[in-house]
Design a protein around this motif. Structure first.
Motif, PDB file in Angstrom:
ATOM      1  N   SER A 132       0.844  -1.191   0.000  1.00 45.89           N
ATOM      2  CA  SER A 132       0.000   0.000   0.000  1.00 45.89           C
ATOM      3  C   SER A 132       0.883   1.246   0.000  1.00 45.89           C
ATOM      4  CB  SER A 132      -0.895  -0.006   1.238  1.00 45.89           C
ATOM      5  OG  SER A 132      -0.102  -0.035   2.418  1.00 45.89           O
ATOM      6  N   PRO A 133       0.355   2.391  -0.408  1.00 49.04           N
ATOM      7  CA  PRO A 133       1.151   3.627  -0.413  1.00 49.04           C
ATOM      8  C   PRO A 133       1.757   3.896   0.970  1.00 49.04           C
ATOM      9  CG  PRO A 133      -0.851   3.956  -1.651  1.00 49.04           C
ATOM     10  CD  PRO A 133      -0.983   2.605  -0.993  1.00 49.04           C
ATOM     11  N   GLN A 134       3.031   4.201   0.991  1.00 45.77           N
ATOM     12  CA  GLN A 134       3.726   4.441   2.251  1.00 45.77           C
ATOM     13  C   GLN A 134       4.988   5.257   1.981  1.00 45.77           C
ATOM     14  OE1 GLN A 134       5.820   0.505   3.510  1.00 45.77           O
ATOM     15  NE2 GLN A 134       4.009  -0.090   2.307  1.00 45.77           N
ATOM     16  N   LYS A 135       5.697   5.564   3.045  1.00 44.61           N
ATOM     17  CA  LYS A 135       6.904   6.372   2.943  1.00 44.61           C
ATOM     18  C   LYS A 135       8.111   5.445   2.928  1.00 44.61           C
ATOM     19  CE  LYS A 135       8.837  10.692   4.741  1.00 44.61           C
ATOM     20  NZ  LYS A 135       8.704  11.739   5.795  1.00 44.61           N
ATOM     21  N   ILE A 136       8.918   5.529   1.861  1.00 41.02           N
ATOM     22  CA  ILE A 136      10.037   4.621   1.639  1.00 41.02           C
ATOM     23  C   ILE A 136      11.352   5.383   1.649  1.00 41.02           C
ATOM     24  CG2 ILE A 136      11.122   3.064  -0.034  1.00 41.02           C
ATOM     25  CD1 ILE A 136       8.349   2.248  -0.949  1.00 41.02           C
ATOM     26  N   ARG A 145      20.552   4.759 -11.880  1.00 41.31           N
ATOM     27  CA  ARG A 145      19.231   4.697 -12.496  1.00 41.31           C
ATOM     28  C   ARG A 145      18.157   5.292 -11.586  1.00 41.31           C
ATOM     29  NH1 ARG A 145      18.085  -1.378 -13.757  1.00 41.31           N
ATOM     30  NH2 ARG A 145      16.701  -0.603 -15.400  1.00 41.31           N
ATOM     31  N   THR A 146      17.090   5.763 -12.199  1.00 42.24           N
ATOM     32  CA  THR A 146      15.961   6.313 -11.437  1.00 42.24           C
ATOM     33  C   THR A 146      14.749   5.391 -11.476  1.00 42.24           C
ATOM     34  OG1 THR A 146      15.118   7.546 -13.353  1.00 42.24           O
ATOM     35  CG2 THR A 146      16.740   8.666 -11.938  1.00 42.24           C
ATOM     36  N   LEU A 147      14.925   4.192 -12.035  1.00 37.06           N
ATOM     37  CA  LEU A 147      13.788   3.284 -12.223  1.00 37.06           C
ATOM     38  C   LEU A 147      13.063   2.977 -10.926  1.00 37.06           C
ATOM     39  CD1 LEU A 147      12.158   1.337 -14.069  1.00 37.06           C
ATOM     40  CD2 LEU A 147      13.827  -0.426 -13.441  1.00 37.06           C
ATOM     41  N   LEU A 148      13.798   2.646  -9.884  1.00 38.64           N
ATOM     42  CA  LEU A 148      13.159   2.298  -8.615  1.00 38.64           C
ATOM     43  C   LEU A 148      12.296   3.444  -8.094  1.00 38.64           C
ATOM     44  CD1 LEU A 148      15.855   0.383  -6.536  1.00 38.64           C
ATOM     45  CD2 LEU A 148      13.571  -0.446  -7.105  1.00 38.64           C
ATOM     46  N   ALA A 149      12.901   4.605  -7.961  1.00 35.86           N
ATOM     47  CA  ALA A 149      12.174   5.749  -7.413  1.00 35.86           C
ATOM     48  C   ALA A 149      10.997   6.125  -8.301  1.00 35.86           C
ATOM     49  CB  ALA A 149      13.114   6.932  -7.241  1.00 35.86           C
ATOM     50  N   ASP A 150      11.212   6.143  -9.614  1.00 39.31           N
ATOM     51  CA  ASP A 150      10.141   6.541 -10.533  1.00 39.31           C
ATOM     52  C   ASP A 150       8.971   5.571 -10.462  1.00 39.31           C
ATOM     53  OD1 ASP A 150      11.716   8.639 -11.342  1.00 39.31           O
ATOM     54  OD2 ASP A 150      12.353   7.702 -13.225  1.00 39.31           O
ATOM     55  N   THR A 151       9.266   4.279 -10.433  1.00 35.77           N
ATOM     56  CA  THR A 151       8.193   3.275 -10.406  1.00 35.77           C
ATOM     57  C   THR A 151       7.443   3.310  -9.088  1.00 35.77           C
ATOM     58  OG1 THR A 151       9.489   1.856 -11.885  1.00 35.77           O
ATOM     59  CG2 THR A 151       7.671   0.827 -10.698  1.00 35.77           C
ATOM     60  N   ASN A 156       2.287   5.516  -6.087  1.00 31.00           N
ATOM     61  CA  ASN A 156       1.804   6.401  -5.009  1.00 31.00           C
ATOM     62  C   ASN A 156       2.596   6.264  -3.710  1.00 31.00           C
ATOM     63  OD1 ASN A 156      -0.325   7.580  -6.567  1.00 31.00           O
ATOM     64  ND2 ASN A 156      -1.517   5.701  -6.246  1.00 31.00           N
ATOM     65  N   MET A 157       3.852   5.831  -3.825  1.00 31.08           N
ATOM     66  CA  MET A 157       4.737   5.810  -2.665  1.00 31.08           C
ATOM     67  C   MET A 157       5.423   7.164  -2.527  1.00 31.08           C
ATOM     68  SD  MET A 157       4.404   2.642  -1.691  1.00 31.08           S
ATOM     69  CE  MET A 157       3.947   1.030  -2.360  1.00 31.08           C
ATOM     70  N   GLN A 158       5.727   7.525  -1.302  1.00 28.76           N
ATOM     71  CA  GLN A 158       6.552   8.700  -1.059  1.00 28.76           C
ATOM     72  C   GLN A 158       7.991   8.212  -0.877  1.00 28.76           C
ATOM     73  OE1 GLN A 158       5.319  11.141   2.238  1.00 28.76           O
ATOM     74  NE2 GLN A 158       7.027  12.570   2.003  1.00 28.76           N
ATOM     75  N   VAL A 159       8.846   8.527  -1.841  1.00 28.29           N
ATOM     76  CA  VAL A 159      10.207   7.996  -1.849  1.00 28.29           C
ATOM     77  C   VAL A 159      11.198   9.112  -1.553  1.00 28.29           C
ATOM     78  CG1 VAL A 159      11.961   6.788  -3.185  1.00 28.29           C
ATOM     79  CG2 VAL A 159       9.543   6.255  -3.550  1.00 28.29           C
ATOM     80  N   ILE A 160      12.021   8.880  -0.537  1.00 30.14           N
ATOM     81  CA  ILE A 160      13.097   9.810  -0.191  1.00 30.14           C
ATOM     82  C   ILE A 160      14.423   9.088  -0.395  1.00 30.14           C
ATOM     83  CG2 ILE A 160      14.106  11.291   1.572  1.00 30.14           C
ATOM     84  CD1 ILE A 160      11.301  12.128   0.695  1.00 30.14           C
ATOM     85  N   SER A 161      15.276   9.645  -1.227  1.00 29.90           N
ATOM     86  CA  SER A 161      16.580   9.032  -1.481  1.00 29.90           C
ATOM     87  C   SER A 161      17.588   9.445  -0.413  1.00 29.90           C
ATOM     88  CB  SER A 161      17.113   9.441  -2.859  1.00 29.90           C
ATOM     89  OG  SER A 161      16.339   8.857  -3.888  1.00 29.90           O
ATOM     90  N   CYS A 162      18.346   8.458   0.035  1.00 26.52           N
ATOM     91  CA  CYS A 162      19.427   8.678   1.005  1.00 26.52           C
ATOM     92  C   CYS A 162      20.708   8.160   0.347  1.00 26.52           C
ATOM     93  CB  CYS A 162      19.117   7.928   2.298  1.00 26.52           C
ATOM     94  SG  CYS A 162      20.371   8.100   3.582  1.00 26.52           S
TER      95      CYS A 162
END
Length: 255
Positions: A132-136, A145-151, A156-162
């Motif tokens: 389900s949509p969540q904060k990752i 690559r940006t595939l993971l974050a883009d997908t 509808n996930m909130q993705v923050i890159s570290c």
């Protein structure tokens, strides 16, 4: 693979291009099989401070942490005062080596691909795709690559890159490598392949250099760079590269 099934690699010369600290185990295994191994680290790994980790309480805002590589795990935990994750976290990882590195910190992985250790395979896992949509928190190296974050954002996930490390290209060693005469050049990242061709500067014909690569994506890039002799492992792990070499050697001996 059992010891008695290991091929004798006497007379074979292999070039390993992994970062030096990641090449030790495979180098030892190849040398024990009789191969001559040339160390040619094309990339070095350096820590990259992640501002988010300056306040470890920030981690509690996430529901899932996704680690893209063993380096991502190591350089993430090096920046924490206490090497732990909140108990509510779910963990995703790309590759057995990443999962094992997490296990070294006492962390169990909930989602990981089984075979090819790619972003695509992780994204296709039914359980992972059904989240389900969540904060990752996406723990990774700089760039890539940006595939993971883009997908995930499309899901509808909130993705923050570290970003906790960066790859630094290295010059070729001063020893004179006869590239077209080696048995295999082992390539486990797209960055390493591209840097190698750049270092050659047209002085070496890629069509004459045999490659053993760690993914179909690297193989496709190698074809575009005019490499003709390409063998592909299931993934870039030491075990998969060794098994691919074993298959090549068996096929050669069966002719």
């Amino acid at each position: 693979m059992s010891a008695h099934s290991a091929p004798s690699l006497t007379g074979q010369t292999l070039v390993i291009t992994r970062p030096a600290h990641q090449a030790i185990k495979l180098t030892q295994r190849l040398q024990q099989a009789g191969a001559t191994v040339i160390a040619c680290p094309l990339l070095a790994i350096e820590a990259l401070p992640c501002e988010l980790l300056l306040h470890e309480a920030n981690l509690h805002a996430y529901q899932l942490a996704l680690f893209t590589s063993p380096n991502a795990v190591e350089y993430f935990f090096k920046q924490l005062t206490h090497p732990y994750l909140p108990s509510h976290f779910k963990i995703a990882a790309i590759g057995n080596a990443t999962s094992q590195t997490l296990a070294n910190y006492g962390i169990q992985v909930d989602y990981a691909p089984d075979t090819h250790f790619t972003s695509e395979e992780l994204l296709a896992l039914p359980a992972f795709a059904a989240l389900s949509p969540q904060k990752i928190l996406l723990v990774k190296g700089s760039g890539g690559r940006t595939l993971l974050a883009d997908t995930l954002r499309a899901r509808n996930m909130q993705v923050i890159s570290c970003e906790v490390y960066q790859r630094i290209t290295q010059p070729l060693p001063t020893l004179n490598i006869q590239w077209e005469a080696v048995s295999w050049v082992m390539i486990t990242s797209l960055e390493a392949l591209q840097h190698l061709v750049t270092c050659w500067g047209g002085a070496v014909n890629p069509a004459h250099v045999p490659l053993l690569v760690g993914s179909e994506r690297i193989a496709q890039a190698a074809q575009q760079l005019n490499f003709k002799r390409i063998h592909t492992a299931h993934n870039p792990s030491d075990t998969a590269m060794w098994e691919a070499l074993h298959r090549v050697w068996n096929n050669h001996n069966d002719r």
